[in-house]
Write a protein that holds these residues in place. Structure first.
Motif, PDB file in Angstrom:
ATOM      1  N   GLY A 161       0.870  -1.151   0.058  1.00  0.00           N
ATOM      2  CA  GLY A 161      -0.043   0.179  -0.001  1.00  0.00           C
ATOM      3  C   GLY A 161       0.780   1.167   0.003  1.00  0.00           C
ATOM      4  O   GLY A 161       0.276   2.251  -0.274  1.00  0.00           O
ATOM      5  N   SER A 162       2.021   1.227   0.345  1.00  0.00           N
ATOM      6  CA  SER A 162       2.983   2.290   0.551  1.00  0.00           C
ATOM      7  C   SER A 162       2.567   3.275   1.273  1.00  0.00           C
ATOM      8  O   SER A 162       1.802   3.093   2.300  1.00  0.00           O
ATOM      9  CB  SER A 162       3.419   2.645  -1.023  1.00  0.00           C
ATOM     10  OG  SER A 162       4.449   3.796  -1.136  1.00  0.00           O
ATOM     11  N   THR A 163       2.754   4.609   1.047  1.00  0.00           N
ATOM     12  CA  THR A 163       2.402   5.864   1.726  1.00  0.00           C
ATOM     13  C   THR A 163       0.914   5.918   1.830  1.00  0.00           C
ATOM     14  O   THR A 163       0.396   6.612   2.636  1.00  0.00           O
ATOM     15  CB  THR A 163       3.090   6.986   1.285  1.00  0.00           C
ATOM     16  OG1 THR A 163       3.010   7.367  -0.169  1.00  0.00           O
ATOM     17  CG2 THR A 163       4.826   6.998   1.429  1.00  0.00           C
ATOM     18  N   LEU A 164       0.138   5.496   0.560  1.00  0.00           N
ATOM     19  CA  LEU A 164      -1.077   5.504   0.537  1.00  0.00           C
ATOM     20  C   LEU A 164      -1.891   4.764   1.297  1.00  0.00           C
ATOM     21  O   LEU A 164      -3.048   4.872   1.658  1.00  0.00           O
ATOM     22  CB  LEU A 164      -1.585   5.329  -0.798  1.00  0.00           C
ATOM     23  CG  LEU A 164      -0.662   6.356  -1.922  1.00  0.00           C
ATOM     24  CD1 LEU A 164      -0.914   5.772  -3.254  1.00  0.00           C
ATOM     25  CD2 LEU A 164      -1.099   7.551  -1.771  1.00  0.00           C
ATOM     26  N   GLN A 165      -1.256   3.671   1.933  1.00  0.00           N
ATOM     27  CA  GLN A 165      -1.955   2.705   2.941  1.00  0.00           C
ATOM     28  C   GLN A 165      -3.207   2.010   2.328  1.00  0.00           C
ATOM     29  O   GLN A 165      -3.898   1.252   3.148  1.00  0.00           O
ATOM     30  CB  GLN A 165      -2.406   3.283   4.087  1.00  0.00           C
ATOM     31  CG  GLN A 165      -1.073   3.950   4.849  1.00  0.00           C
ATOM     32  CD  GLN A 165      -1.314   4.559   6.274  1.00  0.00           C
ATOM     33  OE1 GLN A 165      -2.588   4.007   6.942  1.00  0.00           O
ATOM     34  NE2 GLN A 165      -0.666   5.334   6.779  1.00  0.00           N
ATOM     35  N   TYR A 166      -3.200   1.836   1.061  1.00  0.00           N
ATOM     36  CA  TYR A 166      -4.431   0.952   0.445  1.00  0.00           C
ATOM     37  C   TYR A 166      -3.825   0.543  -0.729  1.00  0.00           C
ATOM     38  O   TYR A 166      -3.538   1.372  -1.809  1.00  0.00           O
ATOM     39  CB  TYR A 166      -5.525   2.162   0.304  1.00  0.00           C
ATOM     40  CG  TYR A 166      -6.882   1.263  -0.299  1.00  0.00           C
ATOM     41  CD1 TYR A 166      -7.444   0.303   0.362  1.00  0.00           C
ATOM     42  CD2 TYR A 166      -7.390   1.641  -1.356  1.00  0.00           C
ATOM     43  CE1 TYR A 166      -8.325  -0.614  -0.239  1.00  0.00           C
ATOM     44  CE2 TYR A 166      -8.334   0.990  -2.106  1.00  0.00           C
ATOM     45  CZ  TYR A 166      -8.778   0.124  -1.518  1.00  0.00           C
ATOM     46  OH  TYR A 166      -9.990  -0.630  -1.962  1.00  0.00           O
TER      47      TYR A 166
END
Length: 497
Positions: A161-166
Motif C-alpha cells: 500500500g506504500s504511503t497511501l496505505q491502500y
C-alpha cells in the motif's frame, strides 16, 4: 521540438504558484494520500494557498487567465457542494469535503494557469515520475518487511500500500505515473534514461504487489503502449526490459515475504535493480568511437550485442523467477486470479454495493444528503459494516448532491475523457499523450473504486486534465532531462524550426 533559449527568466512570484502546488502534491502523498480528515484539510489548504499566489501573480502581471471547460464544470460542482451544507445530515463532513473540492479546483487553476510558461508540462511530469518511483519503492520495501500500516491484509492476502496505505490506491497511482515516466524516458538524454527505466521497473513491481485485478489488466495495456510508442528507437526495448525487471522484482519480493526472509528479499531486489541498470546501459548509444561511427562494422556489432544482452535479461530473468516460484506464491496467484476472477466472487459485491447506493440515492434524489455524507445515508443499505463508499464516483456523488451533482460530475468526467481520447487520436506531443492516459486511468479506476477521495491522487488527476485540456507548447521536457534532437528525429513529432 522547439527549444527557445531566449525565453525571459521568470520572476519568483510568477513561478511560486507552481512550486507550491508541487510541494502540496508531494506532501499529500506523504500524508497517506490526503485521505484522512486532518491530512485532507491540510492538503486542501495548501492547494488553495498555491492558487491564491497564482492569482496574485496574474493580478500583478496583469495577465488574463483562460481556463478550459472542465474547470468551470468542477467550479459549479464545488459551489453546489458548498451550498449543500444547508440541508446536510452532517455539516462537519460537508465542510471538509467542500474544502477538498475547492482544493482540487485550486490545483486545476494553478496547473492550467502555469501552462502559459514553456516547460511547465515537463516540470509536472518530472515531479509525477519521481514521486511515483519513490512511492513504488517504499511500497516494495514495506511489503517485504511486512511493515504496517504501509502493507496490510486485504481479502486474505498481504498487499502493498506504500504511503497511501491502500493497495488499490497504490496501484492507481503507480499506473498514473507509468505513462509519464515512459514519455520522459523516451525523450531524455541517454545518461538519464537508465534511471527513468528503473522508475518504470519500480512502478511496475508496485502494481504487481498490490494484487489489484484491474491493475494487472491496465498494467498490461500501459506496458504494451510504452513498447509500441518507443518502437522506433531502443526506447521500446528498454520499456519491455524495465517491465520484465519489474516482474522479477515483484516475484522476489513476494517469495521473500512469504518465506519471512526480509533481508534476503531486500538484497535480491537491490541485486535485480543493479543488474537492470547495467542491462539498460547496454541499450544506450555506445560510447567508444568505433561503436559510435555508424559506417563501421564494429558499430553494427555493438548494437547487435547490446540488444542481445538486454533482450536476454528482459526475458530470462523473469522467466526464471516464475519457474522457481514456490507453491505458496502459486497459491497466492490462484486465490487472487484463479477463483478470484470467477463471476461468483468478482461481481456480486460490487453489484450489491451499487444497488445499495441506488437505494440511498432514492432517499433524497433531488438534493442529496449533503456533500461527504454518503456513509451516513448508505449505512442502512451497506452489505458490510466496513463499506463506506459506493465504489462508483457518479453514484456516490448522486447520493451526496442529488441528480444535479451527479449530472455535473458525469459531465466533468466525460469531458475529461473526451479530451484525453482526442489527444490520443490526434497524436499529440508525448507528454500530452501521457497525461491523457493518466487521466483515463484515474477515471476508469473510479468507476469501481474510490481514489477520488484520496485528495493527493485526485489532485494529480485534475493536473493531468489541465495539461490535457491546455494548449501544450513544444518545450515539454525540462532542460536537465532533454536530449539533443536532430531535425528529422521521429520522436519529436516535427522538424526543428
Amino acid at each position: 521540438m522547439n527549444v527557445d533559449n531566449n525565453q525571459p527568466r521568470r520572476g519568483i512570484l510568477d513561478a511560486a504558484g507552481l512550486y507550491l502546488l508541487l510541494a502540496a502534491l508531494l506532501t499529500g502523498l506523504l500524508l497517506n494520500g490526503g485521505y484522512f480528515p486532518t491530512a485532507k484539510v491540510l492538503l486542501s489548504l495548501l492547494f488553495i494557498a498555491a492558487a491564491a499566489v497564482e492569482l496574485l501573480a496574474a493580478l500583478v502581471g496583469r495577465k488574463t487567465l483562460v481556463l478550459p471547460a472542465p474547470f468551470w464544470i468542477l467550479a459549479v460542482l464545488t459551489g453546489l457542494g458548498g451550498v449543500s451544507i444547508i440541508w446536510s445530515v452532517s455539516a462537519s463532513d460537508t465542510v471538509r469535503e467542500s474544502l477538498a473540492l475547492a482544493g482540487l479546483l485550486a490545483a486545476f487553476l494553478v496547473a492550467a494557469s502555469q501552462l502559459r510558461h514553456p516547460g511547465t508540462p515537463g516540470k509536472l511530469a518530472s515531479w509525477l515520475a519521481y514521486s511515483g518511483a519513490f512511492v513504488a519503492a517504499w511500497g516494495i520495501v514495506t511489503y517485504i518487511l511486512r511493515m504496517a500500516p504501509y502493507s496490510g491484509e486485504v481479502d486474505g492476502l498481504l498487499r502493498a500500500g506504500s504511503t497511501l496505505q491502500y493497495s488499490n490506491a497504490l496501484s492507481c497511482f503507480a499506473l498514473m505515473s507509468l505513462p509519464v515516466t515512459g514519455a520522459l524516458h523516451r525523450q531524455a538524454a541517454p545518461g538519464d534514461r537508465p534511471l527513468l527505466a528503473l522508475g518504470i521497473t519500480l512502478e511496475t513491481a508496485a502494481v504487481l504487489l498490490t494484487f489489484a485485478r484491474f491493475g494487472y489488466f491496465a498494467l498490461l495495456l500501459v506496458v504494451v503502449y510504452l513498447v509500441v510508442a518507443g518502437r522506433r528507437r531502443s526506447a521500446g526495448r528498454a520499456a519491455g526490459l524495465a517491465a520484465g525487471t519489474g516482474l522479477a522484482v515483484a516475484v522476489a519480493a513476494a517469495l521473500s515475504e512469504e518465506a519471512g526472509l526480509a533481508l534476503v528479499g531486500l538484497a535480491a531486489v537491490v541485486a535485480i535493480l543493479g543488474a537492470a541498470w547495467m542491462a539498460q546501459s547496454f541499450l544506450e548509444p555506445p560510447r567508444t568511437e568505433l561503436c559510435r561511427d555508424p559506417r563501421s562494422s564494429t558499430a553494427h556489432g555493438c548494437r547487435r550485442d547490446s540488444r542481445a544482452v538486454a533482450g536476454a535479461f528482459a526475458f530470462v530473468l523473469p522467466a526464471a523467477m516464475v519457474v522457481f516460484a514456490d507453491r505458496s506464491l502459486r497459491h497466492i496467484a490462484w486465490e487472487r486470479f484463479g477463483a478470484g476472477l470467477s463471476p461468483a466472487s468478482l461481481l456480486p459485491n460490487r453489484l450489491d454495493t451499487f444497488a445499495g447506493a441506488v437505494d440511498a440515492f432514492r432517499v433524497r434524489p433531488l438534493t442529496g444528503s449533503g456533500l461527504g455524507t454518503f456513509a451516513i445515508t448508505f449505512q442502512r443499505y451497506a452489505i458490510a459494516s466496513y463499506t463506506r463508499f459506493a465504489h462508483n464516483l457518479v453514484l456516490q456523488t448522486a447520493v451526496d448532491t442529488g441528480a444535479i451533482g451527479a449530472a455535473l460530475m458525469t459531465a466533468f468526467l466525460i469531458w475529461a475523457a473526451a479530451l484525453a481520447l482526442r489527444r490520443l487520436l490526434a497524436g499529440a506531443e508525448p507528454l500530452c499523450l501521457a497525461f491523457a492516459l493518466t487521466s483515463l486511468i484515474f477515471i476508469a479506476y473510479n468507476m469501481f473504486d474510490w481514489e477520488w477521495y484520496s485528495t493527493a491522487l485526485a489532485g494529480w488527476f485534475v493536473v493531468a486534465v489541465a495539461v490535457t485540456a491546455g494548449k501544450t507548447g513544444d518545450t515539454l521536457v525540462p532542460e536537465n532531462l532533454r536530449r539533443s534532437i536532430s531535425p528529422a528525429d521521429p520522436l519529436s513529432g516535427r522538424r526543428r524550426r
